[in-house]
Design a protein around this motif. Structure first.
Motif, short mmCIF file in Angstrom:
data_model
loop_
_atom_site.label_atom_id
_atom_site.label_comp_id
_atom_site.label_asym_id
_atom_site.label_seq_id
_atom_site.Cartn_x
_atom_site.Cartn_y
_atom_site.Cartn_z
N THR A 44 0.85 -1.18 0.00
CA THR A 44 0.00 0.00 0.00
C THR A 44 0.89 1.24 0.00
OG1 THR A 44 -0.11 0.06 2.41
CG2 THR A 44 -1.83 -1.20 1.26
N ALA A 45 0.29 2.41 -0.09
CA ALA A 45 1.05 3.66 -0.16
C ALA A 45 1.85 3.93 1.12
CB ALA A 45 0.11 4.83 -0.42
N ASN A 46 1.42 3.39 2.26
CA ASN A 46 2.20 3.63 3.49
C ASN A 46 3.25 2.54 3.72
OD1 ASN A 46 0.76 1.44 4.50
ND2 ASN A 46 0.15 2.48 6.38
N GLY A 47 3.37 1.58 2.80
CA GLY A 47 4.44 0.58 2.87
C GLY A 47 4.05 -0.76 3.44
N GLU A 48 2.83 -0.90 3.93
CA GLU A 48 2.42 -2.22 4.46
C GLU A 48 1.75 -3.03 3.37
OE1 GLU A 48 -1.71 -1.78 6.78
OE2 GLU A 48 -0.20 -0.40 7.54
N ARG A 49 1.62 -4.31 3.60
CA ARG A 49 0.96 -5.21 2.64
C ARG A 49 -0.55 -5.08 2.78
NH1 ARG A 49 4.39 -7.06 -1.06
NH2 ARG A 49 6.40 -7.53 -0.13
N PHE A 50 -1.24 -5.02 1.64
CA PHE A 50 -2.70 -4.93 1.66
C PHE A 50 -3.29 -6.27 2.02
CE2 PHE A 50 -6.75 -5.37 -0.74
CZ PHE A 50 -7.49 -4.47 0.02
N ASN A 51 -4.21 -6.24 2.99
CA ASN A 51 -4.93 -7.43 3.40
C ASN A 51 -6.41 -7.15 3.13
OD1 ASN A 51 -6.28 -9.51 4.65
ND2 ASN A 51 -5.17 -9.34 6.59
N MET A 52 -7.01 -7.87 2.19
CA MET A 52 -8.38 -7.58 1.80
C MET A 52 -9.39 -7.88 2.91
SD MET A 52 -9.27 -10.53 -0.91
CE MET A 52 -10.00 -12.07 -0.40
N ARG A 53 -9.00 -8.64 3.94
CA ARG A 53 -9.91 -8.93 5.05
C ARG A 53 -9.75 -7.95 6.22
NH1 ARG A 53 -8.67 -13.35 2.45
NH2 ARG A 53 -6.74 -13.91 3.51
N ALA A 54 -8.74 -7.10 6.19
CA ALA A 54 -8.51 -6.12 7.27
C ALA A 54 -9.49 -4.95 7.13
CB ALA A 54 -7.08 -5.61 7.22
N MET A 55 -9.68 -4.22 8.20
CA MET A 55 -10.57 -3.05 8.19
C MET A 55 -9.73 -1.82 7.86
SD MET A 55 -13.46 -4.29 8.74
CE MET A 55 -13.40 -6.06 8.59
N THR A 56 -9.39 -1.71 6.57
CA THR A 56 -8.55 -0.60 6.10
C THR A 56 -9.23 0.06 4.92
OG1 THR A 56 -7.30 -2.07 4.66
CG2 THR A 56 -6.39 -1.67 6.86
N ALA A 57 -8.68 1.22 4.52
CA ALA A 57 -9.26 1.96 3.40
C ALA A 57 -8.21 2.86 2.76
CB ALA A 57 -10.44 2.81 3.87
N ALA A 58 -8.52 3.31 1.55
CA ALA A 58 -7.70 4.26 0.83
C ALA A 58 -8.47 5.57 0.72
CB ALA A 58 -7.39 3.74 -0.57
N HIS A 59 -7.77 6.67 0.99
CA HIS A 59 -8.36 8.01 0.87
C HIS A 59 -7.33 8.92 0.23
CE1 HIS A 59 -10.10 11.89 2.05
NE2 HIS A 59 -11.24 11.24 2.08
N LYS A 60 -7.77 9.92 -0.52
CA LYS A 60 -6.85 10.77 -1.26
C LYS A 60 -6.03 11.69 -0.36
CE LYS A 60 -9.89 10.82 -5.20
NZ LYS A 60 -11.10 11.46 -5.63
N THR A 61 -6.60 12.21 0.73
CA THR A 61 -5.91 13.25 1.49
C THR A 61 -5.74 12.99 2.98
OG1 THR A 61 -8.01 14.43 1.79
CG2 THR A 61 -6.64 15.07 -0.10
N LEU A 62 -6.54 12.13 3.59
CA LEU A 62 -6.44 11.92 5.03
C LEU A 62 -5.09 11.31 5.39
CD1 LEU A 62 -9.98 10.56 5.95
CD2 LEU A 62 -9.01 12.78 6.51
N PRO A 63 -4.52 11.71 6.53
CA PRO A 63 -3.22 11.16 6.93
C PRO A 63 -3.30 9.65 7.17
CG PRO A 63 -3.81 13.04 8.30
CD PRO A 63 -5.00 12.72 7.47
N PHE A 64 -2.19 8.95 6.88
CA PHE A 64 -2.14 7.52 7.16
C PHE A 64 -2.34 7.31 8.66
CE2 PHE A 64 0.82 7.36 3.35
CZ PHE A 64 -0.17 6.93 2.50
#
Length: 182
Positions: A104-124
């Motif tokens: 992902t953009a912050n350097g961690e591996r994307f896990n499709m089952r995790a409660m994560t999201a992508a946003h254009k401007t909000l801080p990681f």
């Protein structure tokens, strides 16, 4: 300095042409019969202590607030507990299997089952509550990626988060976003 004295000095400064404050003509003191004096030129045009300034009293005797006529400022509705800021509404989409395991953009591996999201401007690391407006279900996600890159979309949820709010079958949903922490 009193307000009256300040007004007089300010008026004089505005009426004095640049370079004319202490300048004298070569023929004498500048008050020849051919030239009107500076003061006579502006006589009657502006009275530095005119009617507007004569009524000013530098001491205001009554400074108390009359509580019968005072309207308190209207304060905005308090946010629900834990909500830092309401981010409004938008369209959410989700991404899953195709990106599972990629960085992902912050350097961690994307896990499709995790409660994560992508946003254009909000801080990681920002925690955002996403509520599906159609069914009222909500999920809290952590921002760890950038996107969505499709016009009109506000947030890209992981597949696991999208399942929680019931938007898998449609692929997108109108959502309410609330920033919980950064």
């Amino acid at each position: 300095m009193t307000p009256r004295l300040f007004a007089v000095l300010a008026t004089c400064a505005l009426l004095t042409p640049i370079g004319a404050s202490h300048a004298q003509s070569a023929e004498g003191d500048g008050d020849s019969a051919d030239e009107p004096s500076f003061a006579s030129h502006f006589a009657g045009v502006i009275d530095p202590l005119g009617p507007d300034l004569q009524d000013i009293d530098p001491i205001v005797p009554d400074t108390a607030v009359d509580l019968d006529t005072f309207d308190a400022p209207i304060e905005p509705e308090p946010e629900p507990a834990g909500v830092i800021r309401n981010l409004g509404t938008g369209v959410a989409s989700y991404y899953g299997r195709r990106f599972h395991g990629r960085l992902t953009a912050n350097g961690e591996r994307f896990n499709m089952r995790a409660m994560t999201a992508a946003h254009k401007t909000l801080p990681f690391g920002s925690m955002v509550r996403v509520t599906n407006r159609r069914n009222g279900r909500s999920v809290t996600v952590r921002i760890n990626d950038r996107g969505p890159f499709i016009p009109g979309r506000t947030i890209d949820l992981s597949r696991g988060a999208a399942e929680q709010i019931g938007m898998i079958s449609r692929g997108h949903a109108r959502v309410e976003l609330e920033l919980l922490s950064r």
